[in-house]
Design a protein around this motif. Structure first.
Motif, mmCIF file in Angstrom:
data_model
loop_
_atom_site.group_PDB
_atom_site.id
_atom_site.type_symbol
_atom_site.label_atom_id
_atom_site.label_comp_id
_atom_site.label_asym_id
_atom_site.label_seq_id
_atom_site.Cartn_x
_atom_site.Cartn_y
_atom_site.Cartn_z
ATOM 1 N N ARG A 287 -10.333 -0.655 7.289
ATOM 2 C CA ARG A 287 -9.855 -0.586 5.901
ATOM 3 C C ARG A 287 -10.774 0.309 5.061
ATOM 4 O O ARG A 287 -10.297 1.114 4.239
ATOM 5 C CB ARG A 287 -9.798 -1.990 5.316
ATOM 6 N N HIS A 288 -12.065 0.185 5.287
ATOM 7 C CA HIS A 288 -13.015 1.003 4.529
ATOM 8 C C HIS A 288 -12.836 2.480 4.870
ATOM 9 O O HIS A 288 -12.868 3.344 3.971
ATOM 10 C CB HIS A 288 -14.430 0.544 4.857
ATOM 11 N N VAL A 289 -12.644 2.793 6.140
ATOM 12 C CA VAL A 289 -12.442 4.197 6.543
ATOM 13 C C VAL A 289 -11.171 4.745 5.922
ATOM 14 O O VAL A 289 -11.129 5.900 5.461
ATOM 15 C CB VAL A 289 -12.414 4.285 8.085
ATOM 16 N N ARG A 290 -10.109 3.945 5.878
ATOM 17 C CA ARG A 290 -8.855 4.425 5.271
ATOM 18 C C ARG A 290 -9.055 4.738 3.793
ATOM 19 O O ARG A 290 -8.538 5.741 3.286
ATOM 20 C CB ARG A 290 -7.764 3.368 5.445
ATOM 21 N N GLU A 291 -9.795 3.889 3.082
ATOM 22 C CA GLU A 291 -10.035 4.134 1.660
ATOM 23 C C GLU A 291 -10.821 5.430 1.460
ATOM 24 O O GLU A 291 -10.513 6.229 0.564
ATOM 25 C CB GLU A 291 -10.789 2.948 1.064
ATOM 26 N N LEU A 292 -11.846 5.639 2.295
ATOM 27 C CA LEU A 292 -12.601 6.892 2.198
ATOM 28 C C LEU A 292 -11.728 8.102 2.533
ATOM 29 O O LEU A 292 -11.859 9.164 1.908
ATOM 30 C CB LEU A 292 -13.815 6.833 3.132
ATOM 31 N N ALA A 293 -10.851 7.915 3.521
ATOM 32 C CA ALA A 293 -9.972 9.027 3.901
ATOM 33 C C ALA A 293 -9.014 9.368 2.761
ATOM 34 O O ALA A 293 -8.743 10.549 2.487
ATOM 35 C CB ALA A 293 -9.199 8.663 5.161
ATOM 36 N N LEU A 294 -8.477 8.368 2.085
ATOM 37 C CA LEU A 294 -7.585 8.622 0.950
ATOM 38 C C LEU A 294 -8.318 9.373 -0.159
ATOM 39 O O LEU A 294 -7.773 10.321 -0.753
ATOM 40 C CB LEU A 294 -7.047 7.294 0.414
ATOM 41 N N GLY A 315 -3.318 7.380 -5.738
ATOM 42 C CA GLY A 315 -2.606 6.162 -6.103
ATOM 43 C C GLY A 315 -2.525 5.147 -4.989
ATOM 44 O O GLY A 315 -2.200 3.976 -5.232
ATOM 45 N N GLN A 316 -2.806 5.544 -3.738
ATOM 46 C CA GLN A 316 -2.758 4.617 -2.612
ATOM 47 C C GLN A 316 -4.077 3.864 -2.396
ATOM 48 O O GLN A 316 -4.139 2.962 -1.563
ATOM 49 C CB GLN A 316 -2.404 5.381 -1.325
ATOM 50 N N VAL A 317 -5.128 4.219 -3.123
ATOM 51 C CA VAL A 317 -6.402 3.499 -2.990
ATOM 52 C C VAL A 317 -6.223 2.091 -3.556
ATOM 53 O O VAL A 317 -5.790 1.938 -4.711
ATOM 54 C CB VAL A 317 -7.539 4.232 -3.728
ATOM 55 N N PRO A 318 -6.523 1.038 -2.797
ATOM 56 C CA PRO A 318 -6.295 -0.336 -3.291
ATOM 57 C C PRO A 318 -7.139 -0.634 -4.526
ATOM 58 O O PRO A 318 -8.231 -0.102 -4.721
ATOM 59 C CB PRO A 318 -6.730 -1.214 -2.097
ATOM 60 N N ARG A 319 -6.596 -1.511 -5.359
ATOM 61 C CA ARG A 319 -7.295 -1.860 -6.599
ATOM 62 C C ARG A 319 -8.592 -2.631 -6.332
ATOM 63 O O ARG A 319 -9.504 -2.603 -7.157
ATOM 64 C CB ARG A 319 -6.383 -2.678 -7.505
ATOM 65 N N ASP A 320 -8.651 -3.359 -5.190
ATOM 66 C CA ASP A 320 -9.860 -4.116 -4.889
ATOM 67 C C ASP A 320 -10.890 -3.304 -4.127
ATOM 68 O O ASP A 320 -11.917 -3.836 -3.701
ATOM 69 C CB ASP A 320 -9.512 -5.370 -4.086
ATOM 70 N N SER A 321 -10.639 -2.011 -3.959
ATOM 71 C CA SER A 321 -11.577 -1.157 -3.243
ATOM 72 C C SER A 321 -12.694 -0.710 -4.179
ATOM 73 O O SER A 321 -12.491 -0.504 -5.381
ATOM 74 C CB SER A 321 -10.849 0.062 -2.679
#
Length: 811
Positions: A287-294, A315-321
């Motif tokens: 999940r962390h890698v996906r957020e960084l990739a976005l 806009g796809q970055v989760p709000r809790d990230s």
């Protein structure tokens, strides 16, 4: 004679019949019947029952503590290893590290087949406690063992991780090559990933060489369909492409990683033993890698001018990230680039709500002011700029005062960070806003953490030295309480001894009753004198516990009394700490307020000397109170031991009983057959008691022998640790001086940078306020010019309309 009788008769007649009855002698009372053997039998039965209970307790002492052989060295090692492994599996890292350190430090355990496992558990427990230096030392020892193949993969993974934390990579290549050889030319995934990260961060290679080596290391991991590190490796490959300047390749890699989590399969990393708290789980890592990739994908799309796609990724970055505030700020800039100022402002409004205290919030508010300026909402723009000024100007003024009030700011920070009243703490030196910006800088955070670690090590060394002194003192003065098992055996032996003495006292009473009829007046007088002498001892002796329940009740009473005193000592400790904090605050106020005060130097020096004397007094009192509390801990642990004087009371009481028995023995020759029945039964019980007393004496001898043996072993270990502590103290003293100077310099430089950063934010806000005023003036000027132009045009139209009228007037 006749006259006397006559006088008595006359007196009796005058006093009446009652007087005559009173004058007559009372009839003699019949003596109490002497108790027979049948009468005394129930009392002897009770004595025998008590002896049976005491004998059962004694048998338990012999079987559980005395006859049972001490565990062998192998058994002791196995038990300690098992206890350590249990604590490790439960995540109790401090307890596990202590147990495994005890094993690893024992030279006789080095030949044990579980020695590599103990080294690994010790190193990993220290790693979980973030003791990277200690963990690295034991991991390096484990990797150097020729027979550590079973733990080599896990140890190398941890070792490379620690090397990255410490930025110390000496010997990594050799260890990696050894791991490659042990696994048939290929590295295990977790080792390969950590090795690739090390290559990614290397600074001793040229950029092209570093990128090529890191890509070659990450590529196999990213291509594994079910690999544990494929997401992390793919992300690093994307970063490498971006560093190389190949933006299309980087975008393609990040787009694959930006797929929703449901489409990603994860697998638990192999080789993990025990609970992990520092590393993320595979799901969390993905999940962390996906957020960084976005986030990275949004930036690359922005750079290549694909603004709508960039906004979609942001806009796809989760709000809790933790990356959500960054996505909002960067999305605002995309809207600005598109000219959509209202959408940009909306994104910044959300940023102010979700992260009002972040550093992005300050930059976001400046950008918000610029957007409001472009939207010609001048009052709101002015408010945004003013908010930045009001936030950062007071903090900058405080920093200027702090730096300007000391001629040598570096020495000022060195002295404050090297205070003796507590660990280094920048919270007491800087405004909270300055501290937040300063500690986010990596070098300051690392430096403060380093000093905290050194200070923690110093406190740990002092505590260890104090514990060593207390152990040696306990071995010298209260050795028995240091060994709970031997202490329990001794306690039960005392209970048996007390029960035997109670039984002996009851037998003396029974024998006295049986021989009462044959005692001479001289023997009775001697017995009475001995009983009178015994009574004070008897009152004290009967207070001694004879059962385990009695011992437990006494222990609880003593512990309650010690706890009451310790609570009062704790309250006094808190008061002393508060007074010390007040003294330190006064000392700091003197330094900070010196430019504003007009205090003569001599008067200030005298005040500081008095303040230092008071602080030293508080320090001495706190040390004395700490010693007292340590003694209270010892006393609380010592409540199970025999009270001072108990053995003396028992011996004195038993001696008085022996003297009474000696008197009774003189009368035994005059006893009849019935009395002899009682005496023979009492004698048989006494022989049984003598045998039990001999067994208790033997048990005590065994306890003393084991006490000496175990005490000697512990003393040798403590003395050896004291020598290590002495060397460690010298090393810490040498390092701490340099560290305090280093942290003082780093803190000073960091605060200067923060001050400059605040100044630049204020400057931008001031410029923004000026821009608002200028634009507002320009707008008003433009409006005035427009109105003037319109007025001139209207006048010209009026002139044209009334031209004919004016011509007629002129004619």
């Amino acid at each position: 004679m006749t006259a006397s009788l006559r006088a008595l008769a006359l007196a009796a007649a005058l006093m009446g019949p009652a007087a005559v009855d009173a004058a007559e002698p009372a009839p003699a009372q019949a003596p109490a019947p002497r108790p027979t053997s049948r009468d005394l039998a129930p009392r002897l039965d009770a004595v025998e029952k008590g002896l049976r209970g005491a004998e059962e307790t004694l048998h338990g002492v012999e079987t559980q503590y005395i006859q049972r052989a001490d565990p062998s060295e192998a058994e002791a090692h196995a038990r300690r290893y098992s206890d350590g492994e249990i604590h490790y599996q439960l995540g109790d890292w401090p307890a596990a590290s202590i147990l495994f350190y005890d094993l690893v430090s024992d030279p006789r355990f080095r030949a044990h087949p579980r020695y590599p496992d103990a080294l690994f558990y010790l190193a990993d427990s220290l790693l979980e406690q973030r003791n990277y230096i200690g963990s690295r030392m034991y991991l390096r020892e484990l990797l150097a063992l020729p027979s550590s193949t079973r733990r080599y993969r896990e140890a190398l993974s941890r070792y490379v991780t620690v090397a990255g934390r410490l930025n110390h990579y000496e010997g990594i290549e050799a260890s990696v090559e050894k791991a490659r050889t042990l696994h048939g030319g290929r590295l295990p995934p977790e080792v390969a990933y950590v090795h690739a990260k090390w290559l990614f961060r290397r600074t001793d290679l040229s950029p092209s060489e570093r990128i090529a080596q890191a890509r070659a290391a990450f590529m196999p991991l990213a291509q594994a369909t079910q690999g544990s590190f494929r997401f992390q490796a793919a992300y690093h490959l994307g970063v490498l492409s971006m560093q190389e300047g190949d933006l299309p390749a980087a975008i393609a890699r990040f787009q694959k990683l930006a797929t929703p989590p449901a489409a990603q399969a994860t697998q638990a990393a192999p080789g993990k033993t025990g609970p992990r708290r520092i590393a993320l789980t595979p799901e969390e890592e993905a999940r962390h890698v996906r957020e960084l990739a976005l986030l990275s994908l949004g930036r690359l799309l922005y750079e290549t001018g694909r603004f709508d796609e960039a906004l979609d990724r942001y806009g796809q970055v989760p709000r809790d990230s933790e990356s959500f505030p960054d996505s909002l700020y960067e999305a605002a800039w995309v809207h600005v680039r598109q000219g959509h100022y209202q959408q940009a402002k909306n994104a910044l409004d959300i940023l102010m709500l979700v992260a009002p205290g972040s550093q992005l919030a300050a930059e976001g508010r400046l950008l918000q002011g610029n957007l409001l300026l472009k939207l010609r909402r001048y009052d709101e723009a002015t408010d945004a700029y003013t908010h930045v000024i009001d936030t950062f100007r007071p903090a900058r003024d405080q920093v200027d005062t702090l730096l300007g009030s000391n001629r040598d700011p570096v020495a000022y920070f060195d002295r404050l960070l090297g205070r003796t009243d507590g660990p280094p703490d920048l919270n007491s030196l800087l405004p909270s806003l300055v501290l937040k910006y300063a500690t986010t800088q990596r070098e300051v955070a690392d430096a403060v953490r380093m000093v905290d670690d050194i200070d923690s090590g110093r406190r740990g060394r002092d505590e260890a030295a104090a514990i060593a002194r207390r152990i040696l003192e306990a071995l010298d003065t209260r050795a028995l309480e240091s060994f709970p098992e031997l202490q329990e055996a001794n306690r039960r032996g005392d209970a048996v001894d007390t029960a035997i003495t109670h039984a002996d006292a009851e037998l003396v009473r029974v024998e006295t009753l049986a021989l009462d009829g044959v005692l001479t007046p001289s023997e009775r007088a001697r017995l009475k004198a001995l009983r009178d002498e015994r009574e004070p001892l008897e009152r004290r002796f009967t207070a001694l516990p004879t059962t385990l329940e009695g011992w437990e009740a006494r222990r609880e009473r003593m512990q309650r009394r010690v706890d009451e005193v310790d609570r009062e000592a704790h309250r006094l400790t808190y008061e002393l700490q508060s007074l010390q904090a007040i003294g330190a605050s006064i000392r700091q106020w003197v330094d900070d307020s010196r430019p504003q005060r007009q205090t003569p130097p001599d008067e200030e020096r005298e005040f500081l000397l008095q303040l230092q004397a008071e602080i030293q007094t508080l320090t001495d009192l706190q040390a004395e109170l700490a010693t007292t509390r340590a003694k209270l801990v010892d006393e609380r642990n010592a409540v199970d031991t025999t009270l001072a004087g108990e053995q003396a009371i028992r011996v004195s009481y038993a001696d008085s009983l022996r003297r009474e028995r000696a008197v009774l023995r003189e009368a035994e020759s005059r006893a009849d057959a019935d009395v002899l029945v009682t005496l023979r039964r009492a004698q048989a019980m006494r022989q049984r008691m003598d045998g039990m007393h001999g067994r208790v004496t033997k048990a005590r001898a065994v306890v003393r022998e084991r006490l000496e043996t175990q005490g000697r072993v512990i003393r040798e270990k403590v003395v050896a640790e004291q020598k290590l502590l002495e060397r460690y103290e010298a090393e810490v003293a040498a390092v701490s001086g340099d560290a305090r100077f280093l942290v003082g310099r780093i803190a000073y430089d960091s605060i200067r940078r923060v001050r400059q950063q605040f100044y630049e934010l204020e400057l931008k806000a001031d410029v923004g306020v000026v821009d608002v005023a200028f634009n507002e003036k320009q707008d008003k000027t433009t409006d005035i010019q427009t109105l003037s132009t319109q007025k001139d045009e209207a006048l010209r139209e009026l002139d044209a309309d009334f031209q004919d009228v004016l011509s007629e007037v002129k004619e």
